[in-house]
Design a protein around this motif. Structure first.
Motif, PDB file in Angstrom:
ATOM      1  N   LYS A  21       0.829  -1.213   0.000  1.00  0.00           N
ATOM      2  CA  LYS A  21       0.000   0.000   0.000  1.00  0.00           C
ATOM      3  C   LYS A  21       0.862   1.260   0.000  1.00  0.00           C
ATOM      4  O   LYS A  21       0.619   2.213  -0.756  1.00  0.00           O
ATOM      5  CB  LYS A  21      -0.925  -0.011   1.216  1.00  0.00           C
ATOM      6  CG  LYS A  21      -2.079   0.941   1.123  1.00  0.00           C
ATOM      7  CD  LYS A  21      -3.091   0.678   2.220  1.00  0.00           C
ATOM      8  CE  LYS A  21      -4.345   1.472   1.970  1.00  0.00           C
ATOM      9  NZ  LYS A  21      -5.375   1.184   2.970  1.00  0.00           N
ATOM     10  N   GLU A  22       1.897   1.265   0.830  1.00  0.00           N
ATOM     11  CA  GLU A  22       2.779   2.432   0.933  1.00  0.00           C
ATOM     12  C   GLU A  22       3.618   2.598  -0.335  1.00  0.00           C
ATOM     13  O   GLU A  22       3.842   3.717  -0.795  1.00  0.00           O
ATOM     14  CB  GLU A  22       3.686   2.298   2.163  1.00  0.00           C
ATOM     15  CG  GLU A  22       4.485   3.529   2.494  1.00  0.00           C
ATOM     16  CD  GLU A  22       3.640   4.777   2.772  1.00  0.00           C
ATOM     17  OE1 GLU A  22       4.133   5.897   2.508  1.00  0.00           O
ATOM     18  OE2 GLU A  22       2.496   4.639   3.245  1.00  0.00           O
ATOM     19  N   LEU A  23       4.058   1.489  -0.908  1.00  0.00           N
ATOM     20  CA  LEU A  23       4.840   1.552  -2.133  1.00  0.00           C
ATOM     21  C   LEU A  23       4.002   2.140  -3.276  1.00  0.00           C
ATOM     22  O   LEU A  23       4.471   2.996  -4.020  1.00  0.00           O
ATOM     23  CB  LEU A  23       5.352   0.152  -2.522  1.00  0.00           C
ATOM     24  CG  LEU A  23       6.195   0.079  -3.796  1.00  0.00           C
ATOM     25  CD1 LEU A  23       7.497   0.874  -3.635  1.00  0.00           C
ATOM     26  CD2 LEU A  23       6.501  -1.379  -4.148  1.00  0.00           C
ATOM     27  N   ALA A  24       2.767   1.670  -3.387  1.00  0.00           N
ATOM     28  CA  ALA A  24       1.870   2.193  -4.429  1.00  0.00           C
ATOM     29  C   ALA A  24       1.679   3.698  -4.262  1.00  0.00           C
ATOM     30  O   ALA A  24       1.722   4.453  -5.244  1.00  0.00           O
ATOM     31  CB  ALA A  24       0.523   1.472  -4.365  1.00  0.00           C
ATOM     32  N   LEU A 190      12.459  -1.042  -2.234  1.00  0.00           N
ATOM     33  CA  LEU A 190      11.730  -1.277  -3.482  1.00  0.00           C
ATOM     34  C   LEU A 190      11.583   0.001  -4.298  1.00  0.00           C
ATOM     35  O   LEU A 190      11.709  -0.015  -5.527  1.00  0.00           O
ATOM     36  CB  LEU A 190      10.352  -1.890  -3.189  1.00  0.00           C
ATOM     37  CG  LEU A 190      10.380  -3.324  -2.662  1.00  0.00           C
ATOM     38  CD1 LEU A 190       9.021  -3.745  -2.158  1.00  0.00           C
ATOM     39  CD2 LEU A 190      10.883  -4.276  -3.744  1.00  0.00           C
ATOM     40  N   GLU A 191      11.346   1.101  -3.608  1.00  0.00           N
ATOM     41  CA  GLU A 191      11.210   2.390  -4.306  1.00  0.00           C
ATOM     42  C   GLU A 191      12.506   2.734  -5.030  1.00  0.00           C
ATOM     43  O   GLU A 191      12.484   3.123  -6.211  1.00  0.00           O
ATOM     44  CB  GLU A 191      10.844   3.480  -3.304  1.00  0.00           C
ATOM     45  CG  GLU A 191      10.505   4.800  -3.962  1.00  0.00           C
ATOM     46  CD  GLU A 191      10.198   5.886  -2.951  1.00  0.00           C
ATOM     47  OE1 GLU A 191       9.723   6.943  -3.375  1.00  0.00           O
ATOM     48  OE2 GLU A 191      10.454   5.693  -1.742  1.00  0.00           O
ATOM     49  N   LYS A 192      13.635   2.581  -4.343  1.00  0.00           N
ATOM     50  CA  LYS A 192      14.936   2.873  -4.960  1.00  0.00           C
ATOM     51  C   LYS A 192      15.229   1.921  -6.108  1.00  0.00           C
ATOM     52  O   LYS A 192      15.728   2.319  -7.159  1.00  0.00           O
ATOM     53  CB  LYS A 192      16.049   2.771  -3.915  1.00  0.00           C
ATOM     54  CG  LYS A 192      16.102   3.973  -2.980  1.00  0.00           C
ATOM     55  CD  LYS A 192      17.173   3.805  -1.939  1.00  0.00           C
ATOM     56  CE  LYS A 192      17.147   4.970  -0.948  1.00  0.00           C
ATOM     57  NZ  LYS A 192      18.084   4.768   0.175  1.00  0.00           N
ATOM     58  N   LEU A 193      14.935   0.647  -5.917  1.00  0.00           N
ATOM     59  CA  LEU A 193      15.154  -0.353  -6.954  1.00  0.00           C
ATOM     60  C   LEU A 193      14.381  -0.021  -8.223  1.00  0.00           C
ATOM     61  O   LEU A 193      14.899  -0.117  -9.326  1.00  0.00           O
ATOM     62  CB  LEU A 193      14.727  -1.730  -6.430  1.00  0.00           C
ATOM     63  CG  LEU A 193      14.894  -2.917  -7.382  1.00  0.00           C
ATOM     64  CD1 LEU A 193      16.367  -3.195  -7.619  1.00  0.00           C
ATOM     65  CD2 LEU A 193      14.199  -4.142  -6.816  1.00  0.00           C
ATOM     66  N   LEU A 194      13.164   0.424  -8.047  1.00  0.00           N
ATOM     67  CA  LEU A 194      12.294   0.726  -9.195  1.00  0.00           C
ATOM     68  C   LEU A 194      12.642   2.054  -9.865  1.00  0.00           C
ATOM     69  O   LEU A 194      12.202   2.332 -10.975  1.00  0.00           O
ATOM     70  CB  LEU A 194      10.827   0.726  -8.747  1.00  0.00           C
ATOM     71  CG  LEU A 194      10.300  -0.662  -8.393  1.00  0.00           C
ATOM     72  CD1 LEU A 194       9.069  -0.569  -7.511  1.00  0.00           C
ATOM     73  CD2 LEU A 194      10.018  -1.465  -9.655  1.00  0.00           C
ATOM     74  N   GLN A 195      13.438   2.876  -9.191  1.00  0.00           N
ATOM     75  CA  GLN A 195      13.825   4.159  -9.761  1.00  0.00           C
ATOM     76  C   GLN A 195      15.185   4.113 -10.438  1.00  0.00           C
ATOM     77  O   GLN A 195      15.616   5.077 -11.058  1.00  0.00           O
ATOM     78  CB  GLN A 195      13.800   5.250  -8.687  1.00  0.00           C
ATOM     79  CG  GLN A 195      12.388   5.588  -8.240  1.00  0.00           C
ATOM     80  CD  GLN A 195      12.377   6.530  -7.041  1.00  0.00           C
ATOM     81  OE1 GLN A 195      13.396   6.760  -6.400  1.00  0.00           O
ATOM     82  NE2 GLN A 195      11.217   7.092  -6.763  1.00  0.00           N
ATOM     83  N   GLU A 196      15.886   3.003 -10.329  1.00  0.00           N
ATOM     84  CA  GLU A 196      17.226   2.886 -10.939  1.00  0.00           C
ATOM     85  C   GLU A 196      17.149   2.812 -12.452  1.00  0.00           C
ATOM     86  O   GLU A 196      16.221   2.257 -13.007  1.00  0.00           O
ATOM     87  CB  GLU A 196      17.943   1.621 -10.403  1.00  0.00           C
ATOM     88  CG  GLU A 196      18.403   1.789  -8.972  1.00  0.00           C
ATOM     89  CD  GLU A 196      19.117   0.554  -8.456  1.00  0.00           C
ATOM     90  OE1 GLU A 196      19.189  -0.467  -9.189  1.00  0.00           O
ATOM     91  OE2 GLU A 196      19.618   0.603  -7.331  1.00  0.00           O
TER      92      GLU A 196
END
Length: 196
Positions: A21-24, A190-196
């Motif tokens: 939920k927080e990631l979304a 996860l946020e950082k991983l998805l922004q790389e």
């Protein structure tokens, strides 16, 4: 690593729901948990409570399923019908993109897509027990029993639905221990991983 679809599978009490939920929210993605249930209910005309219970957990025979058996599928299995319809909804949601989907074997249904990241959240037992005791106001023994029961239901359901082992590392792209990283730490990773 830009991905349009993130699936989050999780052990009971690990905080996977909160992480998803927080990631979304941080990514600005649509969050699918209850929304997915609502869409399946709309497509199948089955009650949301039935879908919530049996769309992710191993089904047990009951009066409701016996009543609907012959009316919903060729082989007379409401349970299998529910999964076929749930799969269609998950694939439709993924085709729209930019979403986080919780549970419901979404990782399996979407495993061949290049735009999807499949995540499994697990945690040490004491962490799960503590969270479950607080969240559900249970005793230590009640929380342990609840976790074991729910994880076993998820395992059996996943096995029936996918013929694979729930939580097995080869079925996911990322496995995170929320008792070591913390809920916020998992979201940040996860946020950082998805922004790389």
């Amino acid at each position: 690593m830009k991905k349009k679809v993130i699936t989050i599978s999780r052990e009971y009490g690990s905080g996977g729901h909160n992480i998803a939920k927080e990631l979304a929210k941080k990514l600005g993605y649509t969050y699918y948990d209850k929304k997915l249930i609502e869409q399946v209910a709309e497509n199948t005309l089955l009650p949301e409570e039935y879908i919530k219970e049996y769309g992710e957990y191993e089904a047990k025979p009951n009066i409701f399923s016996n009543f609907f058996m012959s009316k919903t599928s060729k082989d007379g299995q409401l349970y299998d019908y529910l999964f076929r319809e749930q799969k269609k909804v998950i694939e439709d949601i993924a085709n729209k993109g930019n979403c986080v989907i919780v549970g419901r074997s979404a990782d399996f249904y979407l495993k061949d897509r290049d735009d999807t990241l499949n995540v499994f959240i697990f945690a040490d037992k004491p962490f799960c027990v503590g969270r479950t005791m607080m969240k559900e106001n249970l005793t230590l023994e009640e929380a342990r029993k609840r976790i074991d029961e729910m994880n076993e239901k998820r395992r059996l359901n996943y096995k029936r639905c996918t013929k694979q082992e729930w939580g097995a590392k080869e079925n996911y792209d990322v496995l995170l221990n929320s008792s070591h990283l913390g809920i916020d730490g998992c979201v940040e990773f996860l946020e950082k991983l998805l922004q790389e």
